[in-house]
Enzyme design. Structure first.
Site, short mmCIF file in Angstrom:
data_model
loop_
_atom_site.label_atom_id
_atom_site.label_comp_id
_atom_site.label_asym_id
_atom_site.label_seq_id
_atom_site.Cartn_x
_atom_site.Cartn_y
_atom_site.Cartn_z
N CYS A 113 0.86 -1.39 0.11
CA CYS A 113 0.00 0.05 0.04
C CYS A 113 0.81 1.32 -0.19
O CYS A 113 0.24 2.36 -0.39
CB CYS A 113 -0.92 0.18 1.19
SG CYS A 113 -2.20 -1.49 0.98
N HIS A 251 -3.26 7.66 1.74
CA HIS A 251 -3.62 6.32 1.24
C HIS A 251 -4.74 5.99 1.79
O HIS A 251 -5.25 6.21 3.02
CB HIS A 251 -2.55 5.15 1.69
CG HIS A 251 -3.11 3.81 1.64
ND1 HIS A 251 -3.56 3.25 0.33
CD2 HIS A 251 -3.18 2.78 2.72
CE1 HIS A 251 -3.92 2.14 0.57
NE2 HIS A 251 -3.83 1.65 2.05
N ASN A 281 -9.98 0.10 -0.44
CA ASN A 281 -8.55 0.12 -0.65
C ASN A 281 -8.04 -0.52 -1.80
O ASN A 281 -8.10 -1.56 -1.96
CB ASN A 281 -7.85 -0.75 0.86
CG ASN A 281 -6.40 -0.62 0.83
OD1 ASN A 281 -5.77 -0.18 0.15
ND2 ASN A 281 -6.02 -1.01 2.04
O1 UT7 Z 1 -3.46 -0.60 4.24
C1 UT7 Z 1 -3.63 -1.35 5.27
C2 UT7 Z 1 -4.93 -2.26 5.07
N1 UT7 Z 1 -5.63 -2.58 6.32
C3 UT7 Z 1 -6.46 -1.90 6.86
O2 UT7 Z 1 -6.80 -0.71 6.66
C4 UT7 Z 1 -7.13 -2.63 8.05
C5 UT7 Z 1 -6.88 -2.01 9.41
N2 UT7 Z 1 -7.83 -2.70 10.15
C6 UT7 Z 1 -9.11 -2.15 10.41
O3 UT7 Z 1 -9.62 -1.35 10.06
C7 UT7 Z 1 -10.17 -2.93 11.48
O4 UT7 Z 1 -9.24 -3.71 12.19
C8 UT7 Z 1 -11.10 -3.62 10.59
C9 UT7 Z 1 -12.24 -2.79 10.02
C10 UT7 Z 1 -10.61 -4.53 9.59
C11 UT7 Z 1 -11.93 -4.74 11.57
O5 UT7 Z 1 -12.26 -3.85 12.87
P1 UT7 Z 1 -12.42 -4.47 14.00
O6 UT7 Z 1 -12.95 -3.45 15.12
O7 UT7 Z 1 -10.75 -4.48 14.35
O8 UT7 Z 1 -13.00 -5.68 14.30
P2 UT7 Z 1 -12.54 -7.22 14.48
O9 UT7 Z 1 -11.71 -7.78 13.68
O10 UT7 Z 1 -11.91 -7.28 15.88
O11 UT7 Z 1 -13.79 -8.25 14.55
C12 UT7 Z 1 -15.06 -7.51 15.55
C13 UT7 Z 1 -16.27 -8.43 14.89
C14 UT7 Z 1 -15.79 -9.85 15.12
O12 UT7 Z 1 -16.95 -10.69 15.52
P3 UT7 Z 1 -16.86 -11.35 17.13
O13 UT7 Z 1 -15.60 -12.15 17.35
O14 UT7 Z 1 -16.67 -10.00 17.94
O15 UT7 Z 1 -18.19 -11.90 17.32
C15 UT7 Z 1 -15.55 -10.42 13.53
O16 UT7 Z 1 -15.98 -11.72 13.36
O17 UT7 Z 1 -16.43 -8.19 13.70
C16 UT7 Z 1 -16.68 -9.43 12.92
N3 UT7 Z 1 -16.36 -9.09 11.64
C17 UT7 Z 1 -17.21 -8.72 10.90
N4 UT7 Z 1 -18.96 -8.69 10.72
C18 UT7 Z 1 -19.53 -8.19 9.86
C19 UT7 Z 1 -15.20 -9.02 11.03
N5 UT7 Z 1 -15.46 -8.55 9.77
C20 UT7 Z 1 -16.93 -8.58 9.62
C21 UT7 Z 1 -17.71 -8.18 8.25
N6 UT7 Z 1 -19.11 -8.23 8.70
N7 UT7 Z 1 -17.00 -7.93 7.38
#
Ligand code: UT7
Length: 324
Positions: A113, A251, A281
């Site tokens: 990225c 980005h 992204n």
């Molecule tokens: O260039 C760099 C590229 N990368 C990025 O920009 C990613 C940076 N990270 C983030 O923006 C965040 O970590 C995410 C948006 C990817 C995820 O957000 P989060 O608040 O860290 O969520 P999480 O991974 O802790 O997941 C929370 C919950 C989980 O469910 P449980 O275990 O709490 O029941 C996940 O299974 O959200 C669930 N989850 C979803 N639910 C609905 C994960 N992805 C999804 C989804 N839809 N697409």
């Protein structure tokens, strides 16, 4: 003394649009979750017959037109991608051939990225060396090909696209000398390479399919921390105050990362170019895509001071300060 000025900007997003609602038809997710956590509404997906080099070509043609030059004037192509057409040759030489350029050199840069910032910084330094005078810098990606469409934690985050700049060398006796790239900085720390990766390199794998794997929370934390630090460093060495920046072109990964970085930098949120809602992204393509969009709608104008910054897998990160 030689400097690089930005003579042209262009971008290309594939025709097919995939909305959050479309994705929620095949994985367990929702527009509410995706938009709330990332600010993303939709992404563009390359057609089956479109490769990274095709997207790069379309963006390059627009940048070349904007610069009002002929492709034959370009003496260097630097193409940032982590989704190349093939292992080799480089996607850059395919682009060179598509543009019918028989002169100079072309090569790829792989910094995920942060790729466009790495490519821009490299191009600027090649120009300053006096060896090249018109450089095509491209970021082009087809992330839809390395996404596991069954993995809701990653498939909602990425999209396909390409963007390009034409950089031109100017001498200190030129009346445009106060324009162009002031300074750039690039950094990496391979200790974090397992936090965001995609296997499939021929040295490690055979011919299985490989997809993006990410520790989202770690990426989020480091993205905010490292982007803030690098912007502060660059402003300090360039002796420019944050208030002097007209537009930040970051980005486009995630609206929450942009908001948190802006807060840490005490940056006016109205000065941030945001297009992530429209294309998700697009990795190395996201900065030139965002910049082109902001120019087209009349936000970014000639003479504006811009700060471009990125963070990505590796980890890699970097920033470029310039007068457009
Ligand atoms: O260039 C760099 C590229 N990368 C990025 O920009 C990613 C940076 N990270 C983030 O923006 C965040 O970590 C995410 C948006 C990817 C995820 O957000 P989060 O608040 O860290 O969520 P999480 O991974 O802790 O997941 C929370 C919950 C989980 O469910 P449980 O275990 O709490 O029941 C996940 O299974 O959200 C669930 N989850 C979803 N639910 C609905 C994960 N992805 C999804 C989804 N839809 N697409």
């Amino acid at each position: 003394m030689i400097k690089s000025v930005i003579k042209g900007v262009g971008s290309y997003l594939p025709e097919k649009v995939l909305t959050n609602d479309d994705i929620s038809e095949f994985v367990d997710t929702s527009d509410e979750w995706i938009y709330g956590r990332t600010g993303i509404k939709q992404r563009h997906i390359a057609a089956d017959n479109q490769l990274t080099s095709d997207l790069a070509y379309n963006a390059s043609i627009r940048a070349i037109k904007d610069a009002n030059i002929s492709p034959s004037e370009i003496d260097l192509i630097i193409l940032a991608t982590s989704t190349p057409d093939q292992v080799f040759p480089s996607t850059a030489v395919k682009l060179q051939d598509k543009l019918k350029i028989k002169f100079g050199a072309a090569f790829d840069i792989h910094a995920v990225c942060s790729g466009f910032i790495y490519a821009l910084s490299t191009a600027d330094n090649f120009i300053k060396s006096g060896k090249y005078s018109k450089v095509l810098v491209v970021g082009s990606e087809t992330y839809s090909r390395i996404i596991d469409w069954n993995d809701r934690s990653t498939c909602v985050l990425f999209g396909d696209g390409a963007g390009a700049f034409i950089l031109e060398a100017i001498n200190s006796n030129s009346e445009d000398y106060n324009e162009g790239i002031f300074d750039s900085v690039i950094r990496s720390d391979g200790e974090y390479r397992t936090k965001l990766f995609c296997d499939g390199g021929p040295s490690m794998s055979r011919d299985q399919l490989h997809f993006i794997s990410m520790d989202g929370k770690e990426v989020y934390k480091h993205a905010v921390e490292k982007q803030t630090a690098i912007v502060e460093d660059l402003l300090k060495t360039s002796k420019i105050d944050i208030e002097d920046i007209d537009w930040f072109v970051p980005h486009q990964a995630n609206l929450r990362i942009l908001d948190a970085t802006a807060k840490k930098l005490r940056l006016d949120k109205n000065k941030i170019i945001i297009t992530v809602d429209q294309h998700a992204n697009t990795s190395s393509a996201s900065i030139p895509v965002a910049m082109d969009h902001a120019i087209q709608i009349g936000k970014i104008k000639r003479g504006d001071i811009l700060l471009l910054e990125a963070f990505g897998a590796g980890f890699t990160w970097g920033a470029v300060l310039l007068k457009y």
